[in-house]
Scaffold this motif. Sequence first.
Motif, PDB file in Angstrom:
ATOM      1  N   ASP A 122       0.875  -1.571  -0.180  1.00 45.34           N
ATOM      2  CA  ASP A 122      -0.237   0.240   0.313  1.00 45.34           C
ATOM      3  C   ASP A 122       0.933   1.319  -0.205  1.00 45.34           C
ATOM      4  N   LEU A 123       2.317   1.249   0.703  1.00 50.11           N
ATOM      5  CA  LEU A 123       2.837   2.528   0.662  1.00 50.11           C
ATOM      6  C   LEU A 123       4.133   3.028  -0.233  1.00 50.11           C
ATOM      7  N   SER A 124       3.592   1.360  -1.003  1.00 46.13           N
ATOM      8  CA  SER A 124       4.550   2.080  -2.185  1.00 46.13           C
ATOM      9  C   SER A 124       4.655   2.759  -3.019  1.00 46.13           C
ATOM     10  N   ASP A 125       3.579   2.556  -3.401  1.00 49.19           N
ATOM     11  CA  ASP A 125       3.373   4.335  -4.235  1.00 49.19           C
ATOM     12  C   ASP A 125       3.130   5.192  -4.002  1.00 49.19           C
ATOM     13  N   ALA A 126       3.658   5.935  -2.183  1.00 47.18           N
ATOM     14  CA  ALA A 126       3.475   7.384  -1.898  1.00 47.18           C
ATOM     15  C   ALA A 126       4.376   7.859  -1.848  1.00 47.18           C
ATOM     16  N   PRO A 127       3.800   9.071  -2.051  1.00 44.45           N
ATOM     17  CA  PRO A 127       4.791  10.390  -2.798  1.00 44.45           C
ATOM     18  C   PRO A 127       5.909  11.341  -1.458  1.00 44.45           C
ATOM     19  N   ASP A 128       5.777  10.093  -0.652  1.00 43.14           N
ATOM     20  CA  ASP A 128       6.543  10.540   0.240  1.00 43.14           C
ATOM     21  C   ASP A 128       7.447   9.378   0.814  1.00 43.14           C
ATOM     22  N   ALA A 129       8.658   8.835   0.031  1.00 44.58           N
ATOM     23  CA  ALA A 129       9.522   7.500   0.153  1.00 44.58           C
ATOM     24  C   ALA A 129      10.275   7.244   1.181  1.00 44.58           C
ATOM     25  N   ARG A 130      10.430   8.663   2.192  1.00 39.92           N
ATOM     26  CA  ARG A 130      10.489   8.328   3.639  1.00 39.92           C
ATOM     27  C   ARG A 130       9.336   8.216   4.367  1.00 39.92           C
ATOM     28  N   ALA A 131       8.889   9.300   4.318  1.00 40.98           N
ATOM     29  CA  ALA A 131       7.430   8.657   5.032  1.00 40.98           C
ATOM     30  C   ALA A 131       7.017   7.730   5.334  1.00 40.98           C
ATOM     31  N   ALA A 132       6.543   6.741   3.886  1.00 42.13           N
ATOM     32  CA  ALA A 132       6.560   5.898   3.498  1.00 42.13           C
ATOM     33  C   ALA A 132       7.664   4.781   4.505  1.00 42.13           C
ATOM     34  N   LEU A 133       8.930   4.479   4.229  1.00 47.69           N
ATOM     35  CA  LEU A 133       9.311   3.739   4.685  1.00 47.69           C
ATOM     36  C   LEU A 133       9.130   3.539   5.811  1.00 47.69           C
TER      37      LEU A 133
END
Length: 188
Positions: free
Chosen positions: A74-85
């Motif tokens: 679900d998070l793999s396409d989040a705009p903020d890669a740092r926040a997703a990780l």
Amino acid sequence: MPSQRADARRNYTRLLAVAEQEIAAHGADASLEQIGRIAGVGSATVRRHFPSRHALLDAVFHGLIETLAARARDLSDAPDARAALLEWLTALNGYVATMRGLAIALTRDCAAEPTEAHEHCASARLTEAGEPLVRRAAEDGAVAPDVTISDLLALITGIALATEHHPDPAADANRLLGLVLAGVSPGR
């Protein structure tokens, strides 16, 4: 499970939910009899669904690992890669810190016990799920380029093992995770 009767499916689902709570509270040695009592079923029903402690633990951990893998997708396409990780690592850290025994499961080699059937390997599944998040974060400069998902899983496992017997393991694990993430992130 689709071929099971509706009451058998309900019992299975209830047993898993209770087992998750009991393992979180008492670790991998949680009483199977107590799990059955809380779930409102007899020991024969527990054994029918889970013929061994290993089978029950495997089912509980498999569910948690699949939840985390789905969250990573679900998070793999989040705009903020740092926040997703960070969101995914925080969720993982929370599960590992509160689900006593999961940290040990993460350290197990899938092939270490050839006599045990492994439907999944926790560390391999989490590596597969988290690797795209780490890669994107590295590409965006949010983590050092040489940081790997294996590094982060090892750190989270260590945090969980170090805080397992603390009065509030989740809070202490989250504090330590913050320190770790500050250490693997380039200066901001």
